[in-house]
Write an enzyme that holds these catalytic residues in place. Structure first.
Site, PDB file in Angstrom:
ATOM      1  N   THR A  10       0.822  -1.222   0.000  1.00  0.00           N
ATOM      2  CA  THR A  10       0.000   0.000   0.000  1.00  0.00           C
ATOM      3  C   THR A  10       0.852   1.267   0.000  1.00  0.00           C
ATOM      4  OG1 THR A  10      -0.070  -0.172   2.398  1.00  0.00           O
ATOM      5  CG2 THR A  10      -1.968  -1.040   1.202  1.00  0.00           C
ATOM      6  N   CYS A 127      17.826   4.834  -4.062  1.00  0.00           N
ATOM      7  CA  CYS A 127      17.278   5.422  -5.299  1.00  0.00           C
ATOM      8  C   CYS A 127      18.209   6.447  -5.944  1.00  0.00           C
ATOM      9  CB  CYS A 127      15.914   6.047  -5.006  1.00  0.00           C
ATOM     10  SG  CYS A 127      15.899   7.072  -3.538  1.00  0.00           S
ATOM     11  N   HIS A 240      13.933  12.152  -8.830  1.00  0.00           N
ATOM     12  CA  HIS A 240      15.120  12.753  -8.215  1.00  0.00           C
ATOM     13  C   HIS A 240      16.038  13.294  -9.309  1.00  0.00           C
ATOM     14  CE1 HIS A 240      13.814  11.095  -4.533  1.00  0.00           C
ATOM     15  NE2 HIS A 240      14.757  10.207  -4.272  1.00  0.00           N
TER      16      HIS A 240
HETATM   17  P1  A2P Z   1       0.431   0.480   5.784  1.00  0.00           P
HETATM   18  O1  A2P Z   1      -0.082   1.229   4.588  1.00  0.00           O
HETATM   19  O2  A2P Z   1      -0.548  -0.536   6.283  1.00  0.00           O
HETATM   20  O3  A2P Z   1       0.983   1.373   6.872  1.00  0.00           O
HETATM   21  P2  A2P Z   1       5.481   4.256   2.486  1.00  0.00           P
HETATM   22  O4  A2P Z   1       6.926   3.993   2.182  1.00  0.00           O
HETATM   23  O5  A2P Z   1       4.753   4.883   1.347  1.00  0.00           O
HETATM   24  O6  A2P Z   1       5.305   4.993   3.785  1.00  0.00           O
HETATM   25  O7  A2P Z   1       4.807   2.817   2.676  1.00  0.00           O
HETATM   26  C1  A2P Z   1       5.250   1.890   3.623  1.00  0.00           C
HETATM   27  C2  A2P Z   1       4.593   0.548   3.360  1.00  0.00           C
HETATM   28  O8  A2P Z   1       5.065  -0.388   4.325  1.00  0.00           O
HETATM   29  C3  A2P Z   1       3.079   0.560   3.524  1.00  0.00           C
HETATM   30  O9  A2P Z   1       2.521  -0.388   2.655  1.00  0.00           O
HETATM   31  C4  A2P Z   1       2.929   0.137   4.974  1.00  0.00           C
HETATM   32  O10 A2P Z   1       1.663  -0.423   5.263  1.00  0.00           O
HETATM   33  C5  A2P Z   1       3.975  -0.921   5.059  1.00  0.00           C
HETATM   34  N1  A2P Z   1       4.390  -1.191   6.432  1.00  0.00           N
HETATM   35  C6  A2P Z   1       4.893  -0.306   7.323  1.00  0.00           C
HETATM   36  N2  A2P Z   1       5.179  -0.934   8.496  1.00  0.00           N
HETATM   37  C7  A2P Z   1       4.858  -2.254   8.328  1.00  0.00           C
HETATM   38  C8  A2P Z   1       4.937  -3.403   9.149  1.00  0.00           C
HETATM   39  N3  A2P Z   1       5.403  -3.370  10.395  1.00  0.00           N
HETATM   40  N4  A2P Z   1       4.501  -4.582   8.638  1.00  0.00           N
HETATM   41  C9  A2P Z   1       4.031  -4.652   7.373  1.00  0.00           C
HETATM   42  N5  A2P Z   1       3.951  -3.588   6.540  1.00  0.00           N
HETATM   43  C10 A2P Z   1       4.357  -2.395   7.008  1.00  0.00           C
END
Ligand code: A2P
EC number: 1.2.1.11
Length: 333
Positions: A10, A127, A240
């Site tokens: 997500t 990146c 970037h």
């Molecule tokens: P969620 O959307 O449920 O918070 P970004 O880099 O755009 O901030 O996204 C980080 C991604 O990593 C998101 O999909 C987030 O899910 C997921 N995420 C963050 N912490 C965890 C965790 N402890 N376990 C699984 N997925 C995680």
């Protein structure tokens, strides 16, 4: 056909991975999407259908061949070894394993051969490092790079989905005359530039700034490579840009560099400054290839070259590079 998982599906990079798999028609028999418990049940579109996002657990990797992780270092450190033990090959976008000597750190245009030996964890480089090296490595092969000075202009999407919201919100707040609220960055990012990406180290550089030297040495198999970098966050949503001044072992001319870069994979020369033609973040957004321009003889270095390289850091800097790694791995799995 592989069974495939995306961890952090997500997030800003995870969503791109889903799109890249679809766009490149990656041959997979099953796609599973994982995120935190917050997102369980969210549905993402894939190949005309919807796939529900599941909460990531220790059992998530059973039966999966490959998983791309884009959830940050914490979840990678915890779950990548679990996945690796379950027989799932992890392609990790975080910095958790990049400098581990047993973990290949790969840009397919540069060192695909590093994928031949791995212990089920492969690291995707930083990146800004990927974008810079896609231009620098072909020049290195021909002219032998000694050292670079560089400044990056990094988009907010590199920080994640919440940082995109922060820039949008601050722009609206300013336009509406409201006080500016800050949640992600230490300073207002709207209409500002912040010379601070990642955490500060004892040497005064940030962790992000040292990645070009540290990761660059490993990717280019060039242990003497030196890079002094200032990383700057700018109010750009996506892509970037990096200003690079490079010193080479052998004499280099802008014409010679353009010839080398025109034949190099993953990069296009966009360089006609008299007609205001040079790479721009807003032009590269959504594109696979990086672009390089403003190629000129560096006036401070002997055998030096200055150039400006731009890349979509969510694609070549993250999701696309990871999927390209998976495409090569398919041959060995
Ligand atoms: P969620 O959307 O449920 O918070 P970004 O880099 O755009 O901030 O996204 C980080 C991604 O990593 C998101 O999909 C987030 O899910 C997921 N995420 C963050 N912490 C965890 C965790 N402890 N376990 C699984 N997925 C995680």
């Amino acid at each position: 056909m592989l069974t495939f998982g995306i961890v952090g599906a997500t997030g800003a990079v995870g969503r791109e991975v889903v799109e890249v798999l679809e766009k490149r028609n990656f041959p997979l028999s099953k796609l599973k999407l994982f995120a935190s418990a917050r997102s369980a049940g969210t549905k993402l579109q894939f190949r005309g259908g919807e796939i529900p996002v599941e909460e990531l657990t220790e059992r998530s990797f059973d039966g999966l061949d490959v998983a791309i992780f884009s959830a940050g270092s914490g979840p990678s450190l915890k779950f990548a070894p679990i996945a690796a033990r379950a027989g799932c090959v992890v392609i990790d976008n975080s910095s958790a394993f990049r400098m581990d000597p047993t973990v290949p750190l790969v840009v397919p245009e540069i060192n695909p051969e590093a994928l031949k030996e791995h212990k089920n964890i492969i690291a995707n480089p930083n990146c800004t490092t990927i974008v810079t090296l896609v231009a620098l490595f072909p020049l290195h092969k021909k002219f032998g790079v000694k050292r670079v000075f560089a400044a990056s202009y990094q988009a907010v999407s590199g920080t994640g989905a919440q940082a995109i919201q922060e820039l949008k919100r601050q722009v609206s707040e300013i336009e509406e005359g409201k006080p500016v609220t800050k949640e992600i960055y230490p300073h207002q990012i709207a209409f500002n530039v912040i010379p601070h990406v990642d955490v500060f180290l004892e040497n005064g550089y940030t962790k992000e700034e040292m990645k070009l030297q540290n990761e660059g040495r490993k990717i280019m198999s060039h242990p003497d490579f030196l890079a002094s970098v200032t990383c700057v966050r700018v109010p750009v949503y996506r892509a970037h840009s990096v200003a690079v001044a490079a010193e080479f072992e052998r004499p280099v001319t802008p014409e010679g560099a353009r010839t080398v870069l025109a034949a190099a994979p993953g990069i296009k020369v966009v360089d006609d400054p008299t007609r205001n033609v040079y790479p721009l973040a807003i032009h590269i957004s959504g594109k696979d290839d990086c672009e390089v321009g403003r190629i000129r003889k560096d006036c401070a270095f002997e055998n030096g070259l200055s150039f400006w390289v731009v890349g979509d850091q969510l694609l070549k800097g993250a999701a696309l590079n990871a999927v390209q790694i998976a495409e090569i791995l398919r041959k060995y799995l």
